[in-house]
Design a protein around this motif. Structure first.
Motif, mmCIF file in Angstrom:
data_model
loop_
_atom_site.group_PDB
_atom_site.id
_atom_site.type_symbol
_atom_site.label_atom_id
_atom_site.label_comp_id
_atom_site.label_asym_id
_atom_site.label_seq_id
_atom_site.Cartn_x
_atom_site.Cartn_y
_atom_site.Cartn_z
ATOM 1 N N SER A 190 0.739 -1.241 -0.098
ATOM 2 C CA SER A 190 0.066 0.016 -0.111
ATOM 3 C C SER A 190 0.942 1.223 -0.030
ATOM 4 C CB SER A 190 -0.920 -0.073 1.218
ATOM 5 O OG SER A 190 -1.849 -1.151 1.300
ATOM 6 N N ILE A 191 2.066 1.063 0.865
ATOM 7 C CA ILE A 191 2.926 2.258 0.729
ATOM 8 C C ILE A 191 3.508 2.439 -0.659
ATOM 9 C CG2 ILE A 191 5.004 3.103 1.805
ATOM 10 C CD1 ILE A 191 4.447 1.575 4.243
ATOM 11 N N LEU A 192 3.827 1.664 -1.246
ATOM 12 C CA LEU A 192 4.319 1.669 -2.503
ATOM 13 C C LEU A 192 3.485 2.420 -3.670
ATOM 14 C CD1 LEU A 192 6.503 -1.465 -3.225
ATOM 15 C CD2 LEU A 192 7.216 0.538 -2.562
ATOM 16 N N CYS A 193 2.289 1.836 -3.614
ATOM 17 C CA CYS A 193 0.900 2.320 -4.358
ATOM 18 C C CYS A 193 0.725 3.891 -4.151
ATOM 19 C CB CYS A 193 -0.258 1.672 -4.151
ATOM 20 S SG CYS A 193 -0.345 -0.092 -4.984
ATOM 21 N N ILE A 194 0.932 4.357 -2.879
ATOM 22 C CA ILE A 194 0.714 5.777 -2.432
ATOM 23 C C ILE A 194 1.851 6.524 -3.032
ATOM 24 C CG2 ILE A 194 0.624 7.138 -0.408
ATOM 25 C CD1 ILE A 194 -0.790 4.926 1.305
ATOM 26 N N ILE A 195 2.800 6.066 -2.984
ATOM 27 C CA ILE A 195 4.166 6.820 -3.498
ATOM 28 C C ILE A 195 4.156 6.799 -5.071
ATOM 29 C CG2 ILE A 195 6.833 6.831 -3.659
ATOM 30 C CD1 ILE A 195 7.004 5.682 -0.971
ATOM 31 N N PHE A 196 3.632 5.538 -5.699
ATOM 32 C CA PHE A 196 3.997 5.589 -7.042
ATOM 33 C C PHE A 196 2.950 6.403 -7.940
ATOM 34 C CE2 PHE A 196 2.264 3.359 -11.195
ATOM 35 C CZ PHE A 196 3.500 3.375 -11.660
ATOM 36 N N PHE A 197 1.606 6.366 -7.439
ATOM 37 C CA PHE A 197 0.684 7.017 -8.237
ATOM 38 C C PHE A 197 0.597 8.478 -8.241
ATOM 39 C CE2 PHE A 197 -1.416 2.774 -7.957
ATOM 40 C CZ PHE A 197 -1.545 2.339 -9.261
ATOM 41 N N PRO A 198 0.881 9.097 -7.149
ATOM 42 C CA PRO A 198 1.151 10.622 -7.153
ATOM 43 C C PRO A 198 2.391 10.851 -7.978
ATOM 44 C CG PRO A 198 0.577 9.966 -4.924
ATOM 45 C CD PRO A 198 0.803 8.761 -5.728
ATOM 46 N N THR A 199 3.505 9.957 -7.785
ATOM 47 C CA THR A 199 4.783 10.200 -8.546
ATOM 48 C C THR A 199 4.438 10.233 -9.983
ATOM 49 O OG1 THR A 199 6.124 9.522 -6.593
ATOM 50 C CG2 THR A 199 7.118 9.627 -8.885
ATOM 51 N N LEU A 200 3.747 9.453 -10.503
ATOM 52 C CA LEU A 200 3.254 9.052 -11.859
ATOM 53 C C LEU A 200 2.452 10.551 -12.228
ATOM 54 C CD1 LEU A 200 3.155 7.529 -14.509
ATOM 55 C CD2 LEU A 200 1.155 6.396 -13.649
ATOM 56 N N LEU A 201 1.704 10.822 -11.490
ATOM 57 C CA LEU A 201 0.645 11.886 -11.751
ATOM 58 C C LEU A 201 1.701 13.185 -12.261
ATOM 59 C CD1 LEU A 201 -2.439 13.253 -12.337
ATOM 60 C CD2 LEU A 201 -2.240 13.623 -9.939
ATOM 61 N N LEU A 202 2.550 13.506 -11.030
ATOM 62 C CA LEU A 202 3.288 14.409 -11.006
ATOM 63 C C LEU A 202 4.479 14.595 -12.501
ATOM 64 C CD1 LEU A 202 4.622 16.847 -9.670
ATOM 65 C CD2 LEU A 202 6.000 15.548 -8.604
ATOM 66 N N TYR A 203 4.992 13.357 -12.747
ATOM 67 C CA TYR A 203 5.523 13.080 -14.049
ATOM 68 C C TYR A 203 4.952 13.666 -15.268
ATOM 69 C CZ TYR A 203 8.116 10.769 -17.540
ATOM 70 O OH TYR A 203 8.398 10.184 -18.671
ATOM 71 N N CYS A 204 3.651 13.051 -15.353
ATOM 72 C CA CYS A 204 3.035 13.425 -16.344
ATOM 73 C C CYS A 204 2.597 14.821 -16.616
ATOM 74 C CB CYS A 204 1.612 12.677 -16.404
ATOM 75 S SG CYS A 204 1.982 10.629 -16.677
ATOM 76 N N VAL A 205 1.950 15.436 -15.540
ATOM 77 C CA VAL A 205 1.547 16.820 -15.511
ATOM 78 C C VAL A 205 2.734 17.604 -15.561
ATOM 79 C CG1 VAL A 205 0.316 18.525 -14.232
ATOM 80 C CG2 VAL A 205 -0.399 16.268 -14.199
ATOM 81 N N GLY A 206 3.663 17.502 -14.825
ATOM 82 C CA GLY A 206 4.990 18.439 -14.883
ATOM 83 C C GLY A 206 5.734 18.130 -16.191
ATOM 84 N N GLY A 207 5.717 16.981 -16.833
ATOM 85 C CA GLY A 207 6.559 16.795 -17.890
ATOM 86 C C GLY A 207 5.872 17.663 -19.040
ATOM 87 N N VAL A 208 4.542 17.466 -19.149
ATOM 88 C CA VAL A 208 3.955 18.389 -20.194
ATOM 89 C C VAL A 208 3.875 19.756 -20.118
ATOM 90 C CG1 VAL A 208 1.344 18.822 -20.944
ATOM 91 C CG2 VAL A 208 2.328 16.565 -20.641
#
Length: 260
Positions: A190-208
């Motif tokens: 659960s901790i990994l999921c909590i870290i992974f999904f916000p990081t993925l969202l930040l990567y996509c939004v920040g990268g665009v």
């Protein structure tokens, strides 16, 4: 001399009246104390001076206490779970169930989790009172504060449609302070999921945003590392084919080997 006796008598009467008022006030405070339900197995004193929490009595197997024989060795077996509902025999989503010792198909709901209330008996023990779904049966679980491990004593049907259990446990004791709330344990996954999904969202939004405003790109080039992601499916496919195919060159296929 008479005045002295009168003064002493008046003083004694005043002291007695004061003690009566004080004791009445203390009894009134004890009686007026209530335990506000927080969940089906936990409550908090209305003045937040203490709380009762039976969540530690709960176990992964439901019910926690199963097929307990009553003290009089009657023809019935009793099961109870302090926090979560369970189903067995003909009892569905209940807190407690009464089952025939000779015929398991005969069973009765004697209390549901959502019906529980927290009350005090004449001995000062806190009691969990349950009511069956049809409202015809009731169960009292007396909380006995003991240092021993969890032990359930079943008295059975002490009166018509009225049942009584006693839970001897250190968790039956009133703990000091306000109720801390339900402790929630989080697994490593659960901790990994909590870290992974916000990081993925930040990567996509920040990268665009970076590609658009800092680099002035548009279209598909707004996607961060677009060439890497476009080639990734082909790389995965080649890797899968390589892992599942035999590693022989075309020339090796024409080679014949002598039998040993």
């Amino acid at each position: 001399m008479a005045d002295t006796k009168h003064t002493r008598l008046f003083g004694r009467q005043t002291l007695a009246a004061f003690l009566v008022v004080l004791s009445t006030e203390l009894v009134s405070q004890v009686k007026s104390q209530t335990c506000v339900k927080k969940m089906s197995c936990a409550c908090e004193m209305d003045d937040k001076s203490g709380y009762i929490d039976l969540t530690s009595v709960q176990s992964s197997s439901k019910p926690r206490f199963r097929d307990v024989t009553p003290a009089d060795f009657g023809p019935w077996l009793y099961s109870w779970n302090p926090c979560e509902s369970f189903s067995m025999s003909q009892c569905s989503n209940v807190a407690a169930c009464q089952v025939s010792a000779t015929d398991p198909t005969q069973s009765f709901d004697i209390g549901t989790q959502d019906s529980v209330t927290f009350n005090k008996d004449v001995s000062g023990n806190w009691v969990l009172r349950y009511t069956s779904r049809d409202g015809l049966k009731s169960l009292d679980v007396v909380l006995e504060c003991t240092p021993d491990s969890d032990d359930l004593t079943v008295r059975g049907e002490i009166q018509m449609n009225g049942y009584e259990f006693t839970l001897g446990s250190r968790h039956s004791c009133v703990k000091q302070g306000p109720w801390p709330g339900l402790a929630v344990s989080i697994s490593f996954g659960s901790i990994l999921c909590i870290i992974f999904f916000p990081t993925l969202l930040l990567y996509c939004v920040g990268g665009v945003a970076f590609n658009k405003f800092a680099r002035g790109k548009g279209g598909r080039e707004l996607v961060p590392n677009v060439y890497f992601w476009s080639e990734l499916p082909g790389v995965i496919k080649d890797g899968f084919r390589f892992a599942t195919s035999t590693c022989r060159s075309p020339r090796a296929r024409d080679t014949t080997y002598d039998k040993i």
